[in-house]
Write a protein that holds these residues in place. Structure first.
Motif, mmCIF file in Angstrom:
data_model
loop_
_atom_site.group_PDB
_atom_site.id
_atom_site.type_symbol
_atom_site.label_atom_id
_atom_site.label_comp_id
_atom_site.label_asym_id
_atom_site.label_seq_id
_atom_site.Cartn_x
_atom_site.Cartn_y
_atom_site.Cartn_z
ATOM 1 N N ILE A 104 0.872 -1.171 0.000
ATOM 2 C CA ILE A 104 0.000 0.000 0.000
ATOM 3 C C ILE A 104 0.912 1.226 0.000
ATOM 4 O O ILE A 104 1.518 1.559 1.021
ATOM 5 N N GLU A 105 1.027 1.843 -1.147
ATOM 6 C CA GLU A 105 2.009 2.922 -1.362
ATOM 7 C C GLU A 105 1.490 3.786 -2.501
ATOM 8 O O GLU A 105 1.156 3.275 -3.556
ATOM 9 N N ASP A 106 1.403 5.099 -2.268
ATOM 10 C CA ASP A 106 0.768 5.949 -3.290
ATOM 11 C C ASP A 106 1.718 6.397 -4.388
ATOM 12 O O ASP A 106 1.268 6.896 -5.416
ATOM 13 N N GLU A 107 3.016 6.254 -4.188
ATOM 14 C CA GLU A 107 3.942 6.705 -5.234
ATOM 15 C C GLU A 107 4.272 5.555 -6.177
ATOM 16 O O GLU A 107 4.951 4.604 -5.787
ATOM 17 N N PRO A 108 3.791 5.672 -7.429
ATOM 18 C CA PRO A 108 3.946 4.553 -8.372
ATOM 19 C C PRO A 108 5.401 4.133 -8.571
ATOM 20 O O PRO A 108 5.680 2.940 -8.670
ATOM 21 N N LEU A 137 3.317 -1.067 4.197
ATOM 22 C CA LEU A 137 2.374 0.034 4.363
ATOM 23 C C LEU A 137 3.097 1.366 4.452
ATOM 24 O O LEU A 137 3.884 1.594 5.371
ATOM 25 N N ASP A 138 2.831 2.245 3.489
ATOM 26 C CA ASP A 138 3.407 3.584 3.499
ATOM 27 C C ASP A 138 2.710 4.409 4.579
ATOM 28 O O ASP A 138 1.482 4.399 4.680
ATOM 29 N N VAL A 139 3.498 5.125 5.381
ATOM 30 C CA VAL A 139 2.890 5.930 6.440
ATOM 31 C C VAL A 139 2.128 7.123 5.849
ATOM 32 O O VAL A 139 1.084 7.518 6.344
ATOM 33 N N GLY A 140 2.654 7.685 4.745
ATOM 34 C CA GLY A 140 2.032 8.872 4.147
ATOM 35 C C GLY A 140 1.173 8.541 2.949
ATOM 36 O O GLY A 140 1.639 8.514 1.817
ATOM 37 N N LEU A 141 -0.093 8.248 3.201
ATOM 38 C CA LEU A 141 -1.018 7.928 2.110
ATOM 39 C C LEU A 141 -1.982 9.098 1.927
ATOM 40 O O LEU A 141 -2.226 9.857 2.865
ATOM 41 N N VAL A 199 13.107 3.214 6.344
ATOM 42 C CA VAL A 199 13.018 4.642 6.076
ATOM 43 C C VAL A 199 13.376 4.893 4.617
ATOM 44 O O VAL A 199 14.348 4.336 4.104
ATOM 45 N N LYS A 200 12.551 5.701 3.961
ATOM 46 C CA LYS A 200 12.833 6.084 2.565
ATOM 47 C C LYS A 200 13.975 7.093 2.540
ATOM 48 O O LYS A 200 14.025 7.954 3.412
ATOM 49 N N PRO A 201 14.868 7.095 1.575
ATOM 50 C CA PRO A 201 14.944 6.081 0.521
ATOM 51 C C PRO A 201 15.592 4.800 1.037
ATOM 52 O O PRO A 201 16.504 4.852 1.845
HETATM 53 CA CA CA Z 1 3.428 8.377 0.317
#
Ligand code: CA
Length: 233
Positions: free
Chosen positions: A8-12, A51-55, A100-102
């Protein structure tokens, strides 16, 4: 069996990288770009969620709580800021890990493998599965911290009462428990629950066990008496 991973991640671009890396490792992936889509996807069984924290539609932590209400699957958080880690850990949400990204997709894949190893260990070597010496021979591994049970190496996706019922039966293979006894042990409030509630949960539990091992009848019905776990394994 290939582990199924829900992402679940909004950045393709990030999602693509993850999917590519995980599929290279033999995982089956499904990508959802929003929290709502992710929640809906969980009608299907998964072995782990990333799971991405920032959705965009729902905060990752809130989404995590929603997921936890319904499912016991392990969750690995993706966070954009190191500071968010404090929340992940500090809130004791019970997430299984975070990166942590990246991050490097290889590192992510390694973390996922570690979680799956931890939660889906080979049968029979974990403390807490059943009691006494019989436990060593059982194909179940109970992980009370995660409310998870592994059966022949496959993690069962159990609803709350299925988990509890199976836990009670696992305490003593062969011991016959009446529906009343099962309800007393497995339900918080036996209240308005009826005998057929136990039957319904046993039925769905059996279906899940059969999915893993169709030839084994793990739960035995004793007519007019109740249920037991198969005694000899
Ligand atoms: Ca995000």
């Amino acid at each position: 069996m290939n582990a199924r991973i829900l992402i679940i991640e909004d950045e393709p671009a990030i999602a693509d990288n993850i999917v590519y890396a995980l599929e290279t490792e033999g995982f089956k992936c499904r990508w959802c770009a929003t929290g709502q889509e992710g929640l809906a996807a969980l009608d299907e069984p998964y072995d782990l969620a990333v799971l991405d924290v920032g959705l965009p539609d729902i905060g990752g932590f809130d989404l995590f709580k929603e997921i936890r209400k319904r499912h016991e699957l392990p969750v690995l958080f993706l966070t954009a800021r190191a500071g968010e880690i404090d929340r992940v850990v500090g809130l004791e949400l019970g997430a299984d890990d975070y990166v942590v990204k990246p991050f490097s997709p290889r590192e992510l894949a390694a973390r996922i493998k570690a979680i799956l190893r931890r939660t889906g260990r080979p049968a029979g070597n974990a403390p807490g599965a059943g009691t006494g010496s019989a436990a060593a021979a059982l194909p179940f591994v109970l992980d009370p911290e995660r409310c998870a049970i592994t059966y022949y190496g496959t993690r069962l996706e159990l609803a709350r009462y299925e988990y509890r019922l199976l836990g009670v039966l696992l305490e003593k293979p062969g011991r016959v428990l009446s529906r009343e006894q099962l309800m007393e042990k497995a339900w918080d409030v036996p209240e308005a629950s009826l005998d057929r509630t136990v039957d319904a949960h046993i039925k769905s539990l059996r279906a899940k066990l059969r999915q893993v091992k169709p030839e084994v009848e793990a739960i035995v019905t004793h007519r007019g008496l109740g249920y037991s776990l198969k005694e000899e394994w």
